[in-house]
Design a protein around this motif. Structure first.
Motif, PDB file in Angstrom:
ATOM      1  N   ARG A   1      -6.862   0.511  -3.206  1.00 38.34           N
ATOM      2  CA  ARG A   1      -7.395   1.614  -4.041  1.00 38.34           C
ATOM      3  C   ARG A   1      -7.105   1.303  -5.507  1.00 38.34           C
ATOM      4  O   ARG A   1      -5.952   1.214  -5.928  1.00 38.34           O
ATOM      5  CB  ARG A   1      -6.757   2.930  -3.603  1.00 38.34           C
TER       6      ARG A   1
ATOM      7  N   ARG B   1       0.834  -1.218   0.000  1.00 39.30           N
ATOM      8  CA  ARG B   1       0.000   0.000   0.000  1.00 39.30           C
ATOM      9  C   ARG B   1       0.862   1.259   0.000  1.00 39.30           C
ATOM     10  O   ARG B   1       1.743   1.434   0.845  1.00 39.30           O
ATOM     11  CB  ARG B   1      -0.927   0.002   1.213  1.00 39.30           C
TER      12      ARG B   1
ATOM     13  N   GLU C   1      -2.607  -2.831  -1.289  1.00 40.54           N
ATOM     14  CA  GLU C   1      -3.184  -1.670  -1.977  1.00 40.54           C
ATOM     15  C   GLU C   1      -4.610  -1.994  -2.421  1.00 40.54           C
ATOM     16  O   GLU C   1      -4.836  -2.777  -3.349  1.00 40.54           O
ATOM     17  CB  GLU C   1      -2.337  -1.297  -3.199  1.00 40.54           C
TER      18      GLU C   1
ATOM     19  N   ARG D   1     -11.078  -5.842  -6.614  1.00 35.08           N
ATOM     20  CA  ARG D   1     -11.395  -4.509  -6.085  1.00 35.08           C
ATOM     21  C   ARG D   1     -12.759  -4.007  -6.541  1.00 35.08           C
ATOM     22  O   ARG D   1     -13.254  -3.001  -6.032  1.00 35.08           O
ATOM     23  CB  ARG D   1     -10.310  -3.502  -6.506  1.00 35.08           C
TER      24      ARG D   1
END
Length: 455
Positions: A389, A357, A387, A413
């Motif tokens: 995002r 991240r 991570e 995601r």
């Protein structure tokens, strides 16, 4: 569980059930009228005195006297051996150090202070002979771990290595127990995979041996290049879409051309992943602190580089911000902090894998990653927040040239992704740490490393 169910079935259902019952008893307990007893149970008093028992094991010593002969037998269930008292009428002429034997007799109170129980033998059977001259381990010699390493097929017969293996077994069970007690779900991650989790390219490729020579360059058994796993992390990340806490414990492989005391080509990893976490502290001071039960020092990577720069020590590899810490750097940092475990956090963005991240900091760009350094071992554990995002992940994958390979990772995601993180701990290094064993090849039954794959 299956055994309990089988043995616990109703047996009073006529002759067929009776025959099945007798067959199961022979399968699980043997068909002898004397109960087979493990030596560890005999020594602990699990069987009553004057009870007829049968023990099996290997001879650790033979001591002949005028009237009787004393044998010491071990079956691996205990460090201590069971003393056997053999009267003159028993044929033990061919029984030597290392022989495999089966012995029937009665457990009695021992008159000697060194043991509470001994077995008065009624019958001794030589199951497997051992030539003491050719046997590489001698009865009265103390052998080094380095010497034993030459005989990976025989070293389990020594007291030292059998003890190491029992500790390894207990440590493995304790790790599973720890995760179970803390609500983790055990996931069996694959050994064959199409991804390189670490991104270092140190992979063993998997192809069928039968058609390696004749296959076309562009054909693969799985239609894509496949490898022995270097980590189960990415598969655990998949599982955090449905479970908040998961772990795996299994073999991993690195094609590192290294023969150091810290490296193996095949080793075991304990890996865990936690959903709904946005803090490295959750990974560092929660789960791992409970496992290791030690005080910790926490340094940022930048602080660690500063300590190394201020040191008067001359390093073979100059410590520079943006470069990986070498073993000599790790050892110095642990010594500097008082020889206690040291967490190093927030590593440079460019030296960690794509999934770490982004801290989005500056001017020195870092990621939320952590390594645990241990006295005498160096790096024991590595972890990070992942991570979650999507825009930052896509940018990172494109930067590394992984856009097409990890499309499935991006897709996670889109469907209920949450902030998550995890860690991996090298089991063999953990054993080195708790046992004080210098060479990692001495804490695994069959070590694999470059130029060595014996057995």
């Amino acid at each position: 569980m299956w055994r309990r169910r089988l043995v616990g079935l109703p047996l009073g259902l006529g002759p067929v059930a009776k025959r099945r019952s007798e067959g199961l008893q022979c399968l699980f307990h043997g068909c002898s009228s004397d109960a087979r007893l493990q030596i560890g149970d005999a020594l602990s008093g699990a069987a009553g005195e004057e009870e007829n028992v049968r023990v099996q094991g290997w001879v650790r010593s033979v001591r002949a006297q005028k009237e009787i002969t004393f044998l010491h037998i071990n079956d691996g269930s205990s460090l201590q051996s069971l003393q056997i008292v053999a009267h003159p009428g028993l044929d033990i002429r061919n029984i030597t150090f290392g022989s495999a034997v089966e012995i029937w007799g009665k457990l009695v109170q021992s008159p000697h202070k060194k043991q509470n129980i001994e077995l008065r033998a009624d019958k001794i059977k030589l199951v497997g002979s051992c030539h003491p001259v050719n046997f590489p381990f001698k009865i009265k010699e103390r052998h080094s771990l380095e010497y034993m390493r030459q005989f990976p097929h025989l070293r389990c017969k020594t007291n030292v290595f059998s003890s190491l293996l029992r500790i390894r077994s207990e440590a493995s069970a304790a790790i599973h127990s720890f995760f179970k007690d803390n609500g983790f779900v055990h996931i069996h991650t694959p050994i064959i995979t199409s991804n390189d989790c670490e991104g270092a390219g140190e992979l063993f490729q998997v192809e069928p041996a039968s058609n390696t020579a004749e296959k076309n360059d562009n054909s693969h058994f799985f239609d894509v290049p496949s490898f022995l796993t270097v980590s189960g992390q990415l598969h655990l990340e998949v599982m955090t879409g449905a479970f908040t806490q998961v772990y795996t414990f299994g073999p991993t492989f690195r094609a590192e051309n290294s023969q150091t005391r810290r490296h193996l080509a095949e080793f075991y990893m304990v890996e865990a992943e936690l959903a709904f976490t946005e803090s490295l502290k959750d990974i560092m001071e929660g789960r791992l602190e409970q496992m290791l039960k030690n005080p910790f020092q926490v340094l940022s990577y930048t602080e660690a580089i500063g300590i190394l720069h201020r040191s008067m020590k001359t390093f073979k590899f100059e410590p520079k911000w943006g470069c990986d810490l070498q073993t000599e750097h790790e050892n110095y940092l642990v010594e500097h902090c008082g020889n206690i475990p040291v967490f190093v956090i927030n590593y440079p963005y460019d030296i960690k894998p794509f999934y770490a991240r982004d801290n989005q900091d500056g001017p020195q760009h870092t990621v939320a990653a952590v390594d645990l350094l241990m006295p005498g071992i160096g790096e024991l554990y590595g972890g990070s927040l992942r991570e979650e995002r999507l825009d930052l992940l896509q940018s990172r994958l494109k930067q590394h040239g992984h856009k097409d390979t990890y499309q499935w990772y991006e897709e996670l995601r889109h469907f209920g992704s949450v902030p998550h993180g995890g860690f991996g701990l090298g089991f063999e290094r953990y054993l080195q740490c708790i046992l004080g064993i210098e060479n990692i090849k001495d804490v695994i039954p069959f070590p694999r490393f470059s130029h060595s794959c014996f057995l």
